[in-house]
Design a protein around this motif. Sequence first.
Motif, PDB file in Angstrom:
ATOM      1  N   ALA A 345      80.020 -78.033  -2.985  1.00 39.08           N
ATOM      2  CA  ALA A 345      80.751 -78.921  -2.077  1.00 39.08           C
ATOM      3  C   ALA A 345      80.831 -78.350  -0.663  1.00 39.08           C
ATOM      4  CB  ALA A 345      82.161 -79.181  -2.616  1.00 39.08           C
ATOM      5  N   LYS A 346      80.687 -77.014  -0.536  1.00 34.30           N
ATOM      6  CA  LYS A 346      80.790 -76.378   0.783  1.00 34.30           C
ATOM      7  C   LYS A 346      79.428 -76.226   1.449  1.00 34.30           C
ATOM      8  CE  LYS A 346      84.993 -73.863  -0.426  1.00 34.30           C
ATOM      9  NZ  LYS A 346      85.643 -72.527  -0.529  1.00 34.30           N
ATOM     10  N   ASP A 347      78.458 -75.818   0.681  1.00 31.70           N
ATOM     11  CA  ASP A 347      77.080 -75.820   1.188  1.00 31.70           C
ATOM     12  C   ASP A 347      76.132 -75.876   0.002  1.00 31.70           C
ATOM     13  OD1 ASP A 347      75.787 -73.226   0.455  1.00 31.70           O
ATOM     14  OD2 ASP A 347      77.349 -72.326   1.682  1.00 31.70           O
ATOM     15  N   GLY A 348      74.927 -76.330   0.260  1.00 33.11           N
ATOM     16  CA  GLY A 348      73.971 -76.519  -0.824  1.00 33.11           C
ATOM     17  C   GLY A 348      72.809 -75.562  -0.781  1.00 33.11           C
ATOM     18  N   TYR A 349      72.942 -74.442  -0.041  1.00 37.03           N
ATOM     19  CA  TYR A 349      71.796 -73.558   0.148  1.00 37.03           C
ATOM     20  C   TYR A 349      71.320 -72.882  -1.132  1.00 37.03           C
ATOM     21  CZ  TYR A 349      72.565 -74.084   5.177  1.00 37.03           C
ATOM     22  OH  TYR A 349      72.694 -74.600   6.438  1.00 37.03           O
ATOM     23  N   TRP A 350      72.171 -72.820  -2.153  1.00 37.54           N
ATOM     24  CA  TRP A 350      71.728 -72.292  -3.445  1.00 37.54           C
ATOM     25  C   TRP A 350      70.879 -73.305  -4.200  1.00 37.54           C
ATOM     26  CZ3 TRP A 350      76.228 -69.456  -6.441  1.00 37.54           C
ATOM     27  CH2 TRP A 350      76.457 -68.219  -5.841  1.00 37.54           C
ATOM     28  N   TYR A 351      70.829 -74.523  -3.691  1.00 36.64           N
ATOM     29  CA  TYR A 351      70.210 -75.618  -4.436  1.00 36.64           C
ATOM     30  C   TYR A 351      69.273 -76.408  -3.534  1.00 36.64           C
ATOM     31  CZ  TYR A 351      74.551 -74.452  -6.900  1.00 36.64           C
ATOM     32  OH  TYR A 351      75.586 -73.789  -7.507  1.00 36.64           O
TER      33      TYR A 351
END
Length: 644
Positions: A345-351
Motif C-alpha cells: 500500500a505504501k510502495d510497490g517496488y518489491w512487486y
Amino acid sequence: MTKGKYGVPLERSDYLRLDPHDDHCNEDGFSEWLGRHQDDLLAVDLFTGAGGLSLGIQEAGWTMAAGVDFDERALETHAHNFPGLSLRMDLGDPEVRDHLVELLSQAKIDLVAGGPPCQPFSRAGRSKIRDLVRNHGRDPQDHRKQLWQAYLDIVTRVRPRAVLMENVPDMGLGDDFAVVRIIEEKLEELGYATQVRLVDAWQYGVPQHRKRLILLARNDVERFDWQPKVETAVNLQQAISDLPRFQVEAQERVGERELPYVEPADLSEFAGRMREGAPDGVIHDHMTRRVRSDDLEIFSEYMTSKTLYSDLPEKLRRYRADNFTDKYKRLAWNELSRSITAHIAKDGYWYIHPEDHRTLTVREAARIQTFPDRFRFAGTRSDAFRQIGNAVPPLLGHAAASVVLPIEGMPEDSGLVPHWRQVRDDLGKWADAAREQEGWYQFPGDEMEAPQAAVMALLAGSRMKSSEIRDIMEVVRGRKAVTSRVFEQIITKATTASAKDRLSRLQPLVDDRNAWSEAKKNSVPERLGFKPAEEALYTLLLGEQDLLLITQGALRVAARVNGSTGDQINKLTDGRVDLIRLVGAGKDSSLRMAALRVIGNAYCKATQPGCPWCPLRKHCIGKPPADDLYSQTFIEEDGSRVAS
C-alpha cells in the motif's frame, strides 16, 4: 495535482463505495437472518479484515454469520462480499466482547476463526499471561496489546465445535511458541483436540512464497486430515498473464477501475478459477501507481528478475544500496511471487511486473492472494492494496477450514481426551518419578536451585560419564551456595581436564552467598560468562520460565514421536512445532522439556536407540534406525525386559 518530491503527479484515486450483500443484515435483523439459515453450518470470523479467511471458510461449506474488525474500509468490503453481520468492534474491550458473545448466543456457531494480532511476549511475563487466560483475559490494562486473549476469551464462551486461528510464523518463533502453547493448553482443558502446523501457502495453490502458522481445534473427534499438497506450484504466468497489459508511459495513469477483458484461448486452470462469477468481458480494479521517469528508465533498461538494487547505476539510485539491497524486485513469470504484504500500500517496488515497466495492480495483487475477480475492495487504491496485503489467502483459508469440517456420525463435544495431552501426561509422570530417584539433578524441582543449576549447566557439555556427573552433583546437593570447600571437592571429582576447566569458571562466585540468593540468581549466567546453551539449560533447570531447549536430542525425540523429519529439515520451524506438542504449557512444561533432553541423550540416540527403555515408546510412530540393536526387546509394565 503537483509532483512534489515524488516525481509524479500526486493524486488520490477515486473512492469505491460498495453496497452490502443481498443477504447482509444488522444486529436488529440478526434473529430473522438466523431463522433463514437455521440449517446452515455457521461460522464467525474475528479480526476478519477484508475477508480472505471468510471466503475460504465459505467455500469450504460454512455460512458466514458474522465478521468482526475495527477497520471501516475492510468492514465495508466484508459487508459487500458476505452475508450476515459485519461488525465494527474493538475486541480488546471486555464490555464489547460481552456484547458480541450475547449477540452470538442466539445462534449455534459451529466454527470460530480469525487471525488476531499476536505480539510475542517475554518469558518473564508468561506466568502472568497464563493467569489472565484462566480468567478469560479480562484484565483491562492488558487487552489492547494481547488481542489473542480476546480471541480465546470469545472461543471459551461461545464454545464452537471447531476453532481455526491463522497468523504469521513469528507469532510462534518469536517467543518459543509460548502464546501458541498457552492457547493449546486452554483449548485442551475445554475438551478440544488441537493441531498446530506451519504451512507453505504455495502447497495449497497460492502463487506466492508465504508461510503461515495455523492452529486448529475441534471437540468432536481428534482427526485433522489435510488435502494433498499440490505437486507443482502455480507460477505468475498462470496467475496473472491473462490480465490486460499496459504500454507504460512516464507519469501517466496506469489502468482503470474498469477495463475490457478478453479471455485467452489458453486460460490457465488457476485463472479460470479466479474468473468464476466475474462479469463477462470486464476486469475491475486493474490499476496501479504512476511511474516516475527515472523508475521507467530503471525498469526498462536495467531490471530483470535477478537484478539487485545495488546493481543499478548509482546515478539512478534514490536509496542507499547497502541498506536497501532488495528495494526493487522484478518478479519472474515462471516463479512464485514474493509474499504480498500490507507494505504494498505504501510502495510497490518489491512487486515489479515481470514484463511491463510498472508495479503490480490491485487486481494482480488480489489474484496472487487468490481473491477471485468478482471480489471487490472498498475505498481508494491504497485502501485496497492494504486490505489485500493484510488478508489470509482464500485458498489457504479453504484448505485449513476443510480440515475441521464436521464428520458425519460424530457427536459434537464427544468428551475426547486429546492424544497429545496423554503424551504429555505420560512424559510428566515419568519425569516426576525420575526426579524422585537418582536423576534429580536433570530436572527442575525443589532440590534444584541456583548452585545446582549452574554446576549442571557447566557439566552438560562435558564428555564425563553419567555416573561421574552424578557424583559431582551429589556434592552440591542441598547447598545454598558454592563455598571454597564445595568448589575444591567438585574440581577434585572432575575426571577430565575439560570438566575441570568448565567447573573452574565458578571461581568468581565461590563464597559469595549473596550471588546465589533468590534475588540474584538471574544474574549468575552473566557473572559466570555462560554461553547461550549453558544459560538456556540453567534457566530451564530453575523451572521458572517455560522455554524450549532446542537440542538435537530433544528435536530427535519430538520428530520420532511425531513421525516427522523435523530433526533433519527445518529444525527451527517444523522441528520446534514437533517439540511444542510434547512440551505443552503450564507449570510442568519445564519438567517435560528437561525430560525430552534426558530421553534424547540417554535413549533416543541417532543410532542404536534404546527404544525398549524409552518412556515414550508406546506413543512413538517414527521408524528407528535400521541398525537398532534393541529393536527385538520390549519392557513389561513391571520393568522387566523380555524378547519379542
